[in-house]
Scaffold this active site. Structure first.
Site, PDB file in Angstrom:
ATOM      1  N   CYS A  26     -85.852 -56.714 -12.991  1.00 48.29           N
ATOM      2  CA  CYS A  26     -87.008 -57.187 -12.220  1.00 48.29           C
ATOM      3  C   CYS A  26     -88.272 -57.332 -13.059  1.00 48.29           C
ATOM      4  O   CYS A  26     -89.249 -57.942 -12.605  1.00 48.29           O
ATOM      5  CB  CYS A  26     -87.270 -56.246 -11.055  1.00 48.29           C
ATOM      6  SG  CYS A  26     -85.887 -56.081  -9.928  1.00 48.29           S
TER       7      CYS A  26
ATOM      8  N   HIS B  56     -89.534 -62.428  -4.355  1.00 53.98           N
ATOM      9  CA  HIS B  56     -89.164 -61.741  -5.601  1.00 53.98           C
ATOM     10  C   HIS B  56     -88.030 -62.449  -6.337  1.00 53.98           C
ATOM     11  O   HIS B  56     -86.922 -61.930  -6.449  1.00 53.98           O
ATOM     12  CB  HIS B  56     -88.782 -60.298  -5.276  1.00 53.98           C
ATOM     13  CG  HIS B  56     -88.516 -59.426  -6.461  1.00 53.98           C
ATOM     14  ND1 HIS B  56     -89.046 -59.678  -7.721  1.00 53.98           N
ATOM     15  CD2 HIS B  56     -87.772 -58.295  -6.585  1.00 53.98           C
ATOM     16  CE1 HIS B  56     -88.638 -58.733  -8.559  1.00 53.98           C
ATOM     17  NE2 HIS B  56     -87.859 -57.892  -7.905  1.00 53.98           N
TER      18      HIS B  56
END
Length: 399
Positions: A84, A346
């Site tokens: 991430c 995201h």
């Protein structure tokens, strides 16, 4: 002495639900964000000397294919994959090339074309990168599926048990970030919810009362930033739009990650704390000097944990900021004015660069209805388990 590094152009796509735009493949995403960043900078791709392209889901050299949409100039192109924190890792490397005097103009670009639903593995014939973390987690908390909300939800539960915070504090963070995203045209979601609607949405991790509206979605999208040296900024008259990176640190897992016997440590709190401390030292700033923050709220508990890691609150007191309204408009800091990962979306490879774009707009005073009045210092936090935390501090070049 290292060279100064400036962000001179940023761009991104709107973040979208995976597959919601027919035929929208990653080269088109990269073309859109990269062209937007170059246009914002006022320079052509032929001035870029190195490119760092981040993505998590894709084949080898997908990053090359992505930036080939912008030009075929023969420059070095580096593919970056760090879970991430991929986008901010690409940003770190692009800045490092300038900081070290290896280039005067670099491009950091991240993208992701994701599958709907919870994240899964691609290769099942080898050890997963998160296996050591998950084995340590399972010794502390009973396993629950999906793994990501289990890990961060359990970290929130640990904070509840240790320090007296409650699941309602996390729900309030979800409510805040959805409310912030209503003014962000790039956000995947722009819906405002009441606190009860946040709490009553679908349960994702029952033990921690973590609901869907406190979790970041999977997303398609791309973000990009053009970086330059002080010499390049001066030669091209870009000082009025340039934003200086005044501190930056990338930290991977420490011994404490596995030795603290703590879920909070396993989800990266010490990585974040160490990176923040280094950035404050580099920038000669402290938390009280910061006006606006984009941080990694993959799940609402992680936003609260990150308040403490960034020094906004003492250990165990992050929930007091929520109670006092200190992390929204009218408070001490505005955290995630973009809506954060929870509501903006995201797409893993693009997240860190979207954070950079938002903070650049905030420091230029061009964030529209999201604008944090008088913003002079911005802080970015992006984390990926497995693991890396990247913290970056920014100030306008001409103030």
């Amino acid at each position: 002495m290292s060279n100064k590094v400036f962000v001179i152009g940023v761009g991104m796509t709107k973040f979208e639900k995976p597959g919601s735009r027919d035929g929208w493949d990653y080269p088109a995403m990269a073309n859109e964000s990269g062209t937007n960043a170059l246009t914002d900078a006022g320079v052509g791709y032929d001035r870029v000397q190195q490119a760092y392209t981040g993505y998590c889901y894709g084949e080898s050299c997908s990053g090359h294919r992505a930036v080939y949409e912008l030009g075929l100039t023969g420059i070095p192109v580096f593919n970056v994959n760090s879970n991430c924190s991929t986008g901010s890792s690409a940003l770190f490397l692009a800045a490092q090339a300038i900081r070290g005097g290896l280039a005067d103009c670099t491009l950091a670009l991240g993208f992701e074309k994701m599958q709907p639903g919870s994240l899964g593995s691609t290769y099942d014939d080898r050890e997963q990168p998160m296996m050591r973390h998950m084995q340590a987690m399972a010794e502390l908390r009973e396993f629950a599926f999906p793994p990501a909300p289990w890990m961060f939800g359990a970290a929130g539960l640990e904070h509840n048990e240790r320090y007296g915070s409650t699941p309602e504090h996390f729900a309030k963070i979800g409510e805040k970030n959805h409310r912030h995203s209503a003014d962000n045209p790039y956000a995947q979601f722009q819906d405002v919810y009441t606190l009860d609607e946040i709490k009553d949405s679908k349960m994702v991790y029952e033990s921690g009362q973590l609901t869907r509206l406190q979790c970041s979605p999977t997303s398609d999208g791309s973000g990009a930033a053009v970086l330059a040296s002080e010499r390049f900024v001066d030669e091209h008259g870009l000082a009025d739009q340039a934003v200086e990176i005044v501190g930056q640190a990338l930290v991977t897992d420490l011994r404490s990650t596995f030795e603290d016997n703590s879920v909070i440590s396993l989800v990266g709190a010490d990585m974040s704390r160490t990176a923040a401390r280094r950035v404050y030292e580099q920038a000669e700033l402290g938390p009280d000097d910061v006006d606006v923050i984009e941080l990694h709220d993959c799940f609402a508990p992680n936003e609260l944990l990150t308040y403490e890691a960034l020094g906004l609150a003492a250990e165990g007191e992050g929930h007091k900021l929520v109670d006092a309204g200190e992390t929204t408009y009218g408070g001490r800091w505005v955290v995630n004015p973009s809506g954060g990962l929870i509501s903006k979306g995201h797409p893993l490879g693009a997240t860190g660069l979207a954070q950079c774009a938002e903070l650049t707009w905030q420091l230029r005073g061009t964030a529209g209805k999201r604008q944090v009045e008088g913003a002079q210092v911005a802080l970015q936090h992006n984390i990926g388990l497995g693991g890396a935390a990247v913290v970056t501090a920014y100030r306008p070049a001409n103030r």
